[in-house]
Design a protein around this motif. Sequence first.
Motif, PDB file in Angstrom:
ATOM      1  N   SER A   1     -21.400  93.883  92.264  1.00 11.40           N
ATOM      2  CA  SER A   1     -21.903  95.109  92.678  1.00 11.40           C
ATOM      3  C   SER A   1     -22.476  95.799  91.598  1.00 11.40           C
ATOM      4  CB  SER A   1     -21.031  96.639  93.470  1.00 11.40           C
ATOM      5  OG  SER A   1     -20.006  96.777  92.436  1.00 11.40           O
ATOM      6  N   VAL A   2     -24.144  96.305  92.375  1.00  6.62           N
ATOM      7  CA  VAL A   2     -25.058  96.586  91.926  1.00  6.62           C
ATOM      8  C   VAL A   2     -25.628  97.869  91.892  1.00  6.62           C
ATOM      9  CG1 VAL A   2     -27.776  96.128  89.914  1.00  6.62           C
ATOM     10  CG2 VAL A   2     -25.347  94.463  90.699  1.00  6.62           C
ATOM     11  N   CYS A   3     -25.849  99.014  91.102  1.00  6.41           N
ATOM     12  CA  CYS A   3     -26.495 100.248  91.691  1.00  6.41           C
ATOM     13  C   CYS A   3     -27.518 100.190  90.552  1.00  6.41           C
ATOM     14  CB  CYS A   3     -25.803 101.330  91.508  1.00  6.41           C
ATOM     15  SG  CYS A   3     -26.646 103.135  92.085  1.00  6.41           S
ATOM     16  N   VAL A   4     -29.602 100.431  92.116  1.00  7.40           N
ATOM     17  CA  VAL A   4     -30.450 100.253  90.890  1.00  7.40           C
ATOM     18  C   VAL A   4     -30.983 101.604  91.202  1.00  7.40           C
ATOM     19  CG1 VAL A   4     -32.475  99.647  91.746  1.00  7.40           C
ATOM     20  CG2 VAL A   4     -30.838  97.961  92.064  1.00  7.40           C
ATOM     21  N   TRP A   5     -31.867 102.394  90.577  1.00  6.48           N
ATOM     22  CA  TRP A   5     -32.755 103.434  90.005  1.00  6.48           C
ATOM     23  C   TRP A   5     -33.926 103.269  89.497  1.00  6.48           C
ATOM     24  CZ3 TRP A   5     -30.895 107.763  85.782  1.00  6.48           C
ATOM     25  CH2 TRP A   5     -32.102 108.950  85.828  1.00  6.48           C
ATOM     26  N   GLY A   6     -34.505 103.537  90.390  1.00 11.18           N
ATOM     27  CA  GLY A   6     -36.329 102.319  89.765  1.00 11.18           C
ATOM     28  C   GLY A   6     -36.852 103.035  90.934  1.00 11.18           C
TER      29      GLY A   6
END
Length: 414
Positions: A155-160
């Motif tokens: 799982s990947v969280c993206v902040w951008g």
Amino acid sequence: VKIVSVSDRELKECLNYFIDILRTRFDERHIILNQIHFTDIYCKENELKAFSDDKKGKTEKLQAIIRKAETMFLERLPNCNVIRDIDFYADSAHPLGLTELHGSWSYYDYKLMALDAIVNSNDRAEMEVLRDKYEKRLKNESELIRFARDNSVASVCVWGSNVSREMFNAYDHRFLLSKYIYQNPMPTFYFPPICSDPIAMERFAGEKDFFRNSASLEFNKNLPEYLHKYRGDYLVTDICDLRFAFFEITRENGVITRVADTQNIRNNLEKFLSDGILQRGNIRLRSVNSLTEEEKENMIHEYVSLIRQLYPADHIILFQTHFSDYYKDKNEFKYFENPMNQNTVALITETEKRIISLMPEIYFVPIPKHAYSDIAHRQGLNRCNYCSDVYAYQQEVLYRVVYDKANKSDIAEI
């Protein structure tokens, strides 16, 4: 009597009785068969897992009966409409609990859009075009499920910004996206909330929950809690949103806070001014290039401290921000007419270098220097809306880092 023991003759009798009732009440073209199937994959706490073999055995028998019944149904009603089923995963957060039929929100989003295509299209040909379009939107999710059947999915969280998000719209079938945090940039996220009491979500303006949630995080300043709640195995980030100017707001008690200058935030500022939550005289607009050296160091410290608390350094992937000089228009390459603010470009570059110096173990992924934009990009022409090859490259790097445990020299080779 268990349904799996029902004979074909009994099944056909039941369906004929049911169809006869429908025909007395509806025109055949106004009957819509919503196809279903039992999934073997579910999501729990940002992890894709498989249902037990015992459950699979039972649902496979039921699925065979349902497919047979749907075939019989369509033989009797060949002119009815069909919402075709697609591969999906079940969601443990479903309000009615975890079962093989309770899908994620995107599954129901597809079903509703398909229904909209059927009800509101003028003819069958138009309906098919719309329905195919909606099915393609979930193509990556279907590929993700197929990948999950043979692999452990990260799982990947993206902040951008688009710089690190868009690759998941193009090639996201090998990762589970836990959450995407949008337009909550470095110079503003760590300041106090604009009000002493949190502003309820329903008070925010915005066409979609996505935009309202982004505004809520920016005004209520609860990004750290949100990142913790939706923490993935890896954090994918970029600092392209550092380019935004910001509003500095002085609260009645003298406390100063900030919010980013985006259209979404401007719409909500106007709403809160008209609601009396804010006073226009207490707001001033600042360029990001007006930041003092002390302010720059403070924002970098807050940013690094936050992501360090949430992720090991080797589970943080920082994608370089690249502003393309030229773009592709069909078969012709053209230069962007309006020049970039070089002070902003330099600020982003220097901030990236400072982050890397403070966290040398993170993965920094450079964008190829000749990467160009594409006028055919789904979100339009922008210096950071790249050609498809860039997103394929980004996904390959992410795959190698997450699944192959690649080192930094491997990234340079890619």
